[in-house]
Design an enzyme around this catalytic site. Structure first.
Site, PDB file in Angstrom:
ATOM      1  N   HIS A   1     -24.269  53.619 -44.601  1.00 33.87           N
ATOM      2  CA  HIS A   1     -23.821  52.285 -45.183  1.00 33.87           C
ATOM      3  C   HIS A   1     -24.827  51.159 -44.788  1.00 33.87           C
ATOM      4  CE1 HIS A   1     -20.399  53.289 -47.621  1.00 33.87           C
ATOM      5  NE2 HIS A   1     -19.715  53.954 -46.633  1.00 33.87           N
TER       6      HIS A   1
ATOM      7  N   CYS B   1     -15.339  58.071 -49.968  1.00 33.81           N
ATOM      8  CA  CYS B   1     -15.544  56.760 -49.546  1.00 33.81           C
ATOM      9  C   CYS B   1     -14.552  55.585 -49.800  1.00 33.81           C
ATOM     10  CB  CYS B   1     -17.224  56.496 -49.819  1.00 33.81           C
ATOM     11  SG  CYS B   1     -17.729  54.793 -49.072  1.00 33.81           S
TER      12      CYS B   1
ATOM     13  N   HIS C   1     -22.417  59.299 -42.376  1.00 35.41           N
ATOM     14  CA  HIS C   1     -22.047  58.643 -43.786  1.00 35.41           C
ATOM     15  C   HIS C   1     -22.001  57.195 -43.387  1.00 35.41           C
ATOM     16  CE1 HIS C   1     -18.916  58.399 -47.159  1.00 35.41           C
ATOM     17  NE2 HIS C   1     -19.100  57.314 -46.530  1.00 35.41           N
ATOM     18  N   GLU C   2     -21.353  56.791 -42.065  1.00 34.42           N
ATOM     19  CA  GLU C   2     -21.279  55.564 -41.858  1.00 34.42           C
ATOM     20  C   GLU C   2     -22.515  54.949 -41.659  1.00 34.42           C
ATOM     21  OE1 GLU C   2     -18.699  54.117 -42.522  1.00 34.42           O
ATOM     22  OE2 GLU C   2     -17.498  56.211 -42.830  1.00 34.42           O
TER      23      GLU C   2
HETATM   24 CO    CO Z   1     -18.159  55.393 -47.085  1.00 33.69          CO
END
Ligand code: CO
Length: 185
Positions: free
Chosen positions: A159, A111, A155-156
């Site tokens: 966030h 990341c 993953h995004e």
């Molecule tokens: Co990331």
């Protein structure tokens, strides 16, 4: 907006753990420009010349919180070579359904906001259905993804609620396996 390895916030900054707010759609000019700058970052980041010149770390995705802006905006650019690309510039993305089956990257994840190594398998869903506002098509969309692209989007989207990939790693057995899972090389 200038996005580079100095302006991207790291996990030492408490902002990275905050939740992002929904944005209004169609996007304001300001939000649209921000999202396009984020997309340009990921496009440029995998070009070794540009990455060096502009101080970019290679990535396939970025979320607005990573540049300190708590808005639900994510950009992804995956280059499969020979001109084949898969790109997403999304506002307010939601996972509306997912498979029971898990998937994980064989070598773990990385990341832009995580400088230290965190080794281990990051279990995610093998297939997801995403609902979002697509800033490239300029409309609300619902689409299904599987495998690598499903992992990148998860993953995004993580966030946006302040989650980082290593939150999903089992601290007692980081490389544990799941015989049923899809393993992505
Ligand atoms: Co990331």
């Amino acid at each position: 907006m200038l996005i580079n390895n100095d302006t991207i916030i790291k996990d030492s900054n408490p902002l990275i753990r905050r939740s992002s707010e929904k944005v209004s759609v169609p996007l304001s000019d300001e939000d649209h420009i921000l999202l396009m700058d984020m997309l340009q970052y990921v496009r440029d980041s995998i070009d070794p010349m540009k990455a060096q010149e502009l101080n970019l770390r290679p990535a396939v995705g970025i979320s607005a919180v990573q540049i300190g802006i708590l808005k639900q905006l994510i950009a992804v650019s995956i280059d499969y070579g020979e001109g084949e690309k898969s790109e997403y510039a999304l506002a307010n993305p939601r996972i509306v359904s997912h498979s029971v089956r898990n998937a994980y990257l064989k070598n773990g994840e990385g990341c832009l906001s995580v400088a230290n190594e965190h080794e281990g398998h990051v279990f995610r869903h093998a297939r997801i259905t995403v609902k979002a506002y697509d800033a490239l098509a300029k409309k609300e969309v619902t689409f299904k993804l599987s495998g690598y692209e499903a992992i990148v989007l998860q993953h995004e989207i993580d966030h946006l609620s302040g989650h980082l990939f290593y939150d999903h790693i089992d601290p007692t057995n980081p490389w544990k396996e799941d015989a049923e899972a899809l393993v992505i090389e």
